[in-house]
Scaffold this motif. Structure first.
Motif, PDB file in Angstrom:
ATOM      1  N   MET A 218      43.926  54.980  18.578  1.00  0.00           N
ATOM      2  CA  MET A 218      43.832  55.984  17.764  1.00  0.00           C
ATOM      3  C   MET A 218      42.393  56.277  17.054  1.00  0.00           C
ATOM      4  O   MET A 218      41.910  57.445  17.071  1.00  0.00           O
ATOM      5  N   ILE A 219      41.953  55.324  16.424  1.00  0.00           N
ATOM      6  CA  ILE A 219      40.970  55.410  15.526  1.00  0.00           C
ATOM      7  C   ILE A 219      39.546  55.556  16.495  1.00  0.00           C
ATOM      8  O   ILE A 219      38.689  56.261  16.190  1.00  0.00           O
TER       9      ILE A 219
ATOM     10  N   ASN B  32      39.557  56.909  19.289  1.00  0.00           N
ATOM     11  CA  ASN B  32      39.920  58.401  19.796  1.00  0.00           C
ATOM     12  C   ASN B  32      39.933  58.274  21.405  1.00  0.00           C
ATOM     13  O   ASN B  32      39.122  58.824  22.238  1.00  0.00           O
ATOM     14  N   VAL B  33      40.509  57.272  22.118  1.00  0.00           N
ATOM     15  CA  VAL B  33      40.810  57.067  23.512  1.00  0.00           C
ATOM     16  C   VAL B  33      41.934  57.296  24.034  1.00  0.00           C
ATOM     17  O   VAL B  33      43.174  56.757  23.427  1.00  0.00           O
ATOM     18  N   ASP B  34      42.209  58.076  25.020  1.00  0.00           N
ATOM     19  CA  ASP B  34      43.477  58.610  25.489  1.00  0.00           C
ATOM     20  C   ASP B  34      44.078  57.278  26.237  1.00  0.00           C
ATOM     21  O   ASP B  34      43.489  56.783  26.964  1.00  0.00           O
TER      22      ASP B  34
ATOM     23  N   GLN C 266      33.329  56.014  25.011  1.00  0.00           N
ATOM     24  CA  GLN C 266      34.683  55.537  24.609  1.00  0.00           C
ATOM     25  C   GLN C 266      34.514  53.923  24.636  1.00  0.00           C
ATOM     26  O   GLN C 266      35.313  53.431  23.878  1.00  0.00           O
TER      27      GLN C 266
ATOM     28  N   ASN D  61      33.092  53.101  20.924  1.00  0.00           N
ATOM     29  CA  ASN D  61      34.069  53.297  20.055  1.00  0.00           C
ATOM     30  C   ASN D  61      34.967  52.195  20.037  1.00  0.00           C
ATOM     31  O   ASN D  61      35.451  51.723  18.899  1.00  0.00           O
TER      32      ASN D  61
END
Length: 354
Positions: free
Chosen positions: A285-286, A288-290, A302, A305
């Protein structure tokens, strides 16, 4: 010898007449060893083409890895290098290389040793060192690598790039190397490609990686079952993921452990069973990865992140980084056996995939 030069011009270096590579192989009774995955490249037009991919080599310092009977070696010398360091593990090739050394007096230094253990941080003169932010130094690594060595060696060198040690003590040393075609495709694969893998991320986050051209298998003796890719690497001034090599490697390896499943499944393996689901959801979630993307669909940003958020989680809980999912699986299996368990199919499937 050197050809006579016109006044005021530097003499162009030319090798004297020498036996062909095929004749060298016969002369010294050389045979490619299958257990060492050796394949000889006899066509000097192809060795010239490989060396050309390295860029301008006039007056450069070059390290050739695994020169074998010396085909690429001749092309490197013909490019007008200042110094050539040859690192050859197989003693059978040394006499043929010494013949080349004698044909190029003062230019060639032969080391009978293993490139995986050879200390390259002292291989070149100190005055060649450049700052990391500068243009690459006048140092090149070139090699037609045995398939059995190529992948562990490039992983080792990528770690050296990350830590700026080994051959990268001198700056952003460039490399021109051969790999199985499939490995070459992995090294350069983009997001969404079926060849996208751990190797893609580890190489591309540290280097500009270019798949130069393909050499058909029949050009080699003996002919390998696969074609061969020539790949050029230039270390980046700034890595795309600014975290320690070990941390990036752990995250990327975990993501790709279950490459056919959603990336959520691989990321779970970063965390102990107790609190695994909650921590995995928090990380994704933090970052921001599906969670329903497949590992090969993830972009470099990604992965960056994921690594940055995982680093923060490790800073908050230092025991996290040393957690080993495989070890947890093994302990569960041992405990299950002691309790007389009938077995855990999901666990066995995971072990097979790992």
């Amino acid at each position: 010898f050197c050809l006579m030069a016109a006044p005021g011009k530097v003499a162009a270096f030319r090798l004297p007449p020498l036996p062909t590579i095929g004749e060298i192989i016969k002369l010294f009774r050389l045979k490619a060893l299958k257990q060492l995955s050796q394949n000889f490249l006899l066509d000097l037009r192809l060795t010239d083409k490989i060396v050309k991919q390295a860029g301008e080599l006039k007056n450069a310092h070059v390290c050739e890895v695994g020169p074998g009977p010396g085909g690429i070696t001749r092309s490197i010398l013909s490019a007008g290098v200042e110094q050539l360091l040859l690192i050859e593990k197989d003693a059978r090739f040394i006499p043929g290389l010494q013949m080349l050394s004698e044909a190029a007096p003062g230019k060639v230094h032969i080391v009978h040793g293993d490139i995986l253990t050879y200390k390259m941080e002292k291989a070149f003169p100190k005055h060649l060192k450049k700052n990391w932010e500068d243009e690459p130094p006048d140092i090149h690594i070139i090699g037609n690598l045995p398939f059995s060595v190529s992948t562990p060696l490039i992983i080792k060198w990528l770690e050296n790039v990350s830590k700026r040690d080994g051959p990268f003590t001198y700056g952003r040393t460039q490399m021109t190397l051969t790999f199985q075609k499939e490995v070459g495709e992995r090294l350069t694969a983009n997001p969404g490609s079926s060849q996208r893998s751990r190797l893609s991320i580890m190489a591309q986050h540290l280097c500009t990686v270019e798949n130069c051209f393909i050499i058909p298998g029949q050009a080699f003796v003996p002919k390998p079952e696969v074609d061969v890719a020539v790949v050029h690497f230039t270390p980046l001034v700034q890595p795309k993921i600014q975290q320690p090599f070990e941390l990036v490697e752990k995250v990327v390896r975990s993501v790709f452990q279950f490459r056919r499943k959603y990336c959520f499944r691989g990321i779970e393996t970063l965390f102990p069973e107790n609190g695994r689901l909650k921590r995995t959801e928090q990380l994704m979630m933090i970052a921001n990865v599906d969670p329903t993307l497949r590992p090969f669909q993830l972009s470099m940003s990604q992965f960056r992140n994921l690594c940055n958020v995982y680093r923060k989680m490790c800073d908050e809980d230092p025991s996290l980084f040393v957690f080993n999912y495989r070890e947890e699986l093994r302990q569960k299996k041992t405990t299950g056996s002691l309790l007389g368990s009938t077995g855990q199919p999901e666990q066995t499937e995971e072990e097979n995939q790992l």
